[in-house]
Design an enzyme around this catalytic site. Structure first.
Site, mmCIF file in Angstrom:
data_model
loop_
_atom_site.group_PDB
_atom_site.id
_atom_site.type_symbol
_atom_site.label_atom_id
_atom_site.label_comp_id
_atom_site.label_asym_id
_atom_site.label_seq_id
_atom_site.Cartn_x
_atom_site.Cartn_y
_atom_site.Cartn_z
ATOM 1 C CE LYS A 126 41.798 39.455 27.906
ATOM 2 N NZ LYS A 126 41.802 39.633 29.371
ATOM 3 C CG ASN A 127 39.201 36.850 29.900
ATOM 4 O OD1 ASN A 127 40.361 37.294 29.895
ATOM 5 N ND2 ASN A 127 38.149 37.622 29.767
ATOM 6 C CB CYS A 163 42.615 48.653 35.561
ATOM 7 S SG CYS A 163 41.062 47.795 35.552
ATOM 8 N NE ARG A 198 39.175 44.317 36.934
ATOM 9 C CZ ARG A 198 39.730 43.776 35.845
ATOM 10 N NH1 ARG A 198 40.533 44.486 35.099
ATOM 11 N NH2 ARG A 198 39.500 42.515 35.536
ATOM 12 C CG ASP A 220 34.930 41.185 29.166
ATOM 13 O OD1 ASP A 220 35.419 40.067 29.423
ATOM 14 O OD2 ASP A 220 34.930 42.129 29.975
HETATM 15 C C1 EPZ Z 1 37.225 38.600 34.676
HETATM 16 O O1 EPZ Z 1 37.751 39.640 35.469
HETATM 17 C C2 EPZ Z 1 37.714 38.865 33.257
HETATM 18 N N1 EPZ Z 1 39.168 38.816 33.222
HETATM 19 C C3 EPZ Z 1 37.224 40.239 32.801
HETATM 20 O O2 EPZ Z 1 37.640 40.409 31.446
HETATM 21 C C4 EPZ Z 1 35.692 40.241 32.845
HETATM 22 O O3 EPZ Z 1 35.226 41.534 32.495
HETATM 23 C C5 EPZ Z 1 35.214 39.891 34.261
HETATM 24 O O4 EPZ Z 1 35.781 38.619 34.665
HETATM 25 C C6 EPZ Z 1 33.695 39.786 34.346
HETATM 26 O O5 EPZ Z 1 33.247 38.829 33.439
HETATM 27 C C7 EPZ Z 1 39.789 37.600 33.182
HETATM 28 O O6 EPZ Z 1 39.150 36.566 33.200
HETATM 29 C C8 EPZ Z 1 41.285 37.621 33.100
HETATM 30 P P1 EPZ Z 1 35.148 39.632 38.499
HETATM 31 P P2 EPZ Z 1 37.631 39.567 37.093
HETATM 32 O O7 EPZ Z 1 35.961 39.218 39.667
HETATM 33 O O8 EPZ Z 1 37.849 38.179 37.533
HETATM 34 C C9 EPZ Z 1 33.891 42.886 41.711
HETATM 35 C C10 EPZ Z 1 38.615 41.533 29.637
HETATM 36 O O9 EPZ Z 1 38.305 42.572 29.037
HETATM 37 N N2 EPZ Z 1 34.751 42.152 42.647
HETATM 38 O O10 EPZ Z 1 34.061 38.739 38.001
HETATM 39 O O11 EPZ Z 1 38.481 40.638 37.653
HETATM 40 C C11 EPZ Z 1 34.731 43.600 40.669
HETATM 41 O O12 EPZ Z 1 35.185 44.839 41.163
HETATM 42 C C12 EPZ Z 1 38.550 41.488 31.145
HETATM 43 O O13 EPZ Z 1 38.976 40.465 29.074
HETATM 44 C C13 EPZ Z 1 34.741 42.521 43.996
HETATM 45 O O14 EPZ Z 1 34.045 43.439 44.390
HETATM 46 O O15 EPZ Z 1 36.095 39.976 37.273
HETATM 47 C C14 EPZ Z 1 33.769 43.766 39.536
HETATM 48 O O16 EPZ Z 1 32.961 44.902 39.810
HETATM 49 C C15 EPZ Z 1 38.123 42.820 31.753
HETATM 50 N N3 EPZ Z 1 35.548 41.852 44.857
HETATM 51 C C16 EPZ Z 1 32.894 42.514 39.617
HETATM 52 O O17 EPZ Z 1 33.103 41.976 40.936
HETATM 53 C C17 EPZ Z 1 36.348 40.808 44.459
HETATM 54 O O18 EPZ Z 1 37.042 40.210 45.308
HETATM 55 C C18 EPZ Z 1 33.259 41.454 38.581
HETATM 56 O O19 EPZ Z 1 34.586 41.105 38.815
HETATM 57 C C19 EPZ Z 1 36.342 40.448 43.087
HETATM 58 C C20 EPZ Z 1 35.528 41.123 42.202
#
Ligand code: EPZ
Length: 418
Positions: free
Chosen positions: A22-23, A116, A121, A305
Site C-alpha cells: 500500500k505504502n 488522524c 501528522r 505500522d
Molecule cells: C508513512 O506516513 C506511512 N504512510 C505510514 O503508514 C507510516 O506509519 C509512516 O510513514 C512511518 O513509517 C504512507 O506511506 C502512505 P512520516 P508519513 O512523515 O509519511 C512527523 C500505515 O499504517 N512529521 O515518516 O505520514 C510525523 O508527525 C501508515 O500504513 C513531522 O513532524 O510518516 C510523525 O510523527 C500509517 N513533520 C513522524 O514524522 C512532517 O512534515 C513520521 O512521519 C512530516 C512528518
C-alpha cells in the site's frame, strides 16, 4: 458497516500470497501524473486507499482504469492542480501529491490534511523543503497554495527521516533545474521502489535506501509499466498472527531484510523463523515469551505500522514488555479494546507497559484505525471464545481480502453486514 465474527483458538497453516505494498502503490500513483504518457501499475491491491487515490487523480483530470488488478493511468488531459478537502481528509498521504502537482503544473492547491487517530501528522518538513526548491507557499482557510516559476535543485537536509517528505521532495525534484541532494532521507524500502519507478520513467534518482538521495532533474518523463514491491506490513501482520495462534505460515515475494527487526523479535518470543530468498516461514508452538522491550524507529528499526500487532502478541505471552512508540504521538488508541479482551496494559504517553496474560478472551471490540484494527483481529484469532471486530472501514484501507486470506490459513472468521 460490516464486522468480523471470529472464533479464536484455530492454528494457522499455509502460505500467504502478499499484496503489492500500500505504502508503495500510493506514491507511485502520485508520480503517475508527472508524465502525459500512459502509466500501468501492476497487481495493485483492492483497498480503499488506492480507490481514493484514483479519485484524486480523476479529480485532476486524469483517466484512471482498473483492469484485472492493474491500474492504468492516462493523465494527458489532466489540467486541475487542486485537491478537495473531502479527499485529503480521507487520505492523508495525498499530501505527497504536492510534489507531483508542482512538477506538472507549477501550482498545487490542497486542503490541509488534518491529523488522524495516530497523531497530529504535521507537514512542516515537506513545506520547508519545497520552499528551498523555489516554491512559494501560502496558507488560507485551511488550504495550502503552492506555486513556483521553476523548481530549482538544492541541497536539502531533513531534520527527521520523514517518509512522506522524502517522497514529496523526490517528486518535486525529478524535473527541477539541476541537482537536488537530500540528506537525512527516509530509508524505507518503499522509497527505493519509488526511485526504481521514477527511473523507469526516465528520471535520474540515486541513493534511495540510504540517507542521502541525489536527483538530477530531467526535461521530460515517459510512461512506465511497473510491478510494486510486496507489502512488508501485511507480511508482518500475518507472521504475528501465526505467532499468536500457533502453527506454520509462509509468506512469499518479500525479501527477509525488509522485516529484519520483526523477525528478530519473533525469535525472542520463541518462534522459529526460516528464510530463503523471498520466502519467510514462521513456526509457532507452545507458550510465547514477552519481548521485554520494543521501540519503534524509522527503517531499518522496528516498524511503527507493526507496533499494535506486536503489542497484541505480548498481551498473551509470558512476562512483561515495554512498547515505546517513537514515531506517532497517539498510536495506542487500540489498547482499551485489547483490555476488553483481558489484556493488562498501562499506557503513559508514548510508552505501553504490557503484563502478559495466559490467554485473552473474546469480546466485542471496535477498530479505530488501520493497524490498531488489524491488531484486534490478531488478538481475537488467538483469544479463548468468540469475538466481533466492528467498523472494518479502517482495515479495508490497507488489507485486501484480509478475511479470505486468514480463512485460507484455517482461521474461523466471517464478515457480516451489521
Ligand atoms: C508513512 O506516513 C506511512 N504512510 C505510514 O503508514 C507510516 O506509519 C509512516 O510513514 C512511518 O513509517 C504512507 O506511506 C502512505 P512520516 P508519513 O512523515 O509519511 C512527523 C500505515 O499504517 N512529521 O515518516 O505520514 C510525523 O508527525 C501508515 O500504513 C513531522 O513532524 O510518516 C510523525 O510523527 C500509517 N513533520 C513522524 O514524522 C512532517 O512534515 C513520521 O512521519 C512530516 C512528518
Amino acid at each position: 458497516m460490516d464486522k468480523y465474527v471470529i472464533e479464536g483458538g484455530r492454528k494457522l497453516y499455509g502460505s500467504v500470497a502478499l499484496q503489492a505494498a500500500k505504502n508503495s502503490v500510493l506514491p507511485l500513483l502520485a508520480a503517475s501524473i508527472l508524465t502525459e504518457k500512459r502509466v500501468v501499475i501492476r497487481d495493485t491491491p483492492a483497498i480503499s486507499d488506492v480507490s481514493c487515490m484514483a479519485q484524486i487523480l480523476r479529480e485532476l483530470g486524469a483517466e484512471v482504469r482498473f483492469s484485472g488488478g492493474d491500474v492504468i493511468i492516462d493523465s494527458a488531459a489532466a489540467s486541475n492542480h487542486a485537491i478537495s478537502s473531502r479527499l485529503t481528509g480521507e487520505l492523508r498521504s495525498s499530501v505527497f501529491m504536492i510534489g507531483s502537482l508542482l512538477t506538472r503544473f507549477r501550482r498545487a492547491l490542497i486542503a490541509y490534511p488534518g491529523g488522524c487517530d495516530i497523531g497530529l501528522r504535521p507537514i512542516d518538513l515537506h513545506l520547508n523543503a519545497l520552499k528551498q526548491l523555489g516554491v512559494s507557499i501560502s496558507e488560507r482557510d485551511g488550504c495550502i497554495f503552492c506555486e513556483c516559476d521553476r523548481l530549482k535543485g538544492a541541497e536539502l537536509q531533513l531534520d527527521f527521516p520523514s517518509v512522506g517528505a522524502t517522497e514529496n521532495i523526490m517528486l518535486a525534484a525529478v524535473m527541477a533545474e539541476g541537482r537536488t541532494v537530500l540528506a537525512g532521507a527516509a530509508k524505507e524500502p518503499e522509497i527505493v521502489d519509488l526511485q526504481n519507478f521514477l527511473n523507469c520513467m526516465g528520471a535520474r534518482v540515486a541513493g534511495a535506501g540510504t540517507d542521502v538521495i541525489e536527483i538530477d532533474g530531467v526535461h521530460a518523463l515517459g510512461g512506465a509499466t511497473y510491478r510494486p514491491m510486496k507489502d512488508r506490513i501485511e507480511a508482518g501482520t500475518f507472521l504475528i498472527a501465526c505467532a499468536v495462534c500457533g502453527g506454520e505460515v509462509e509468506t512469499r515475494g518479500l525479501a527477509p531484510e525488509n522485516l529484519r527487526l520483526l523477525l528478530h523479535k519473533l525469535r525472542e518470543n520463541g518462534c522459529k523463523i526460516h528464510t530463503k530468498n523471498d520466502k519467510i516461514r514462521i513456526e509457532s508452538k507452545g507458550r510465547l515469551k514477552c519481548n521485554r522491550r520494543i521501540e519503534t524507529m524509522p527503517f531499518p528499526g522496528f516498524p511503527t505500522d507493526l507496533q499494535a500487532q506486536a503489542t497484541a502478541l505480548n498481551a498473551a505471552a509470558d512476562g512483561g514488555a515495554l512498547i515505546v512508540e517513537n514515531l506517532f504521538e497517539t498510536r495506542f488508541k487500540y489498547v482499551p479494546e485489547l483490555i476488553k479482551m483481558g489484556a493488562d496494559i498501562e499506557v503513559t504517553g508514548r510508552t505501553a507497559f504490557v503484563r502478559g496474560q495466559k490467554r485473552l478472551h473474546g469480546a466485542s471490540v471496535v477498530a479505530g484505525d488501520l493497524r490498531g484494527g488489524a491488531a484486534l483481529v490478531v488478538a481475537a484469532l488467538g483469544a479463548e471464545g468468540g469475538s466481533e471486530v466492528l467498523d472494518l472501514s479502517h482495515i479495508d484501507r490497507g488489507y485486501a481480502d484480509f478475511r479470505g486470506k486468514l480463512k485460507a490459513l484455517g482461521a474461523e472468521i466471517r464478515r457480516v453486514r451489521v
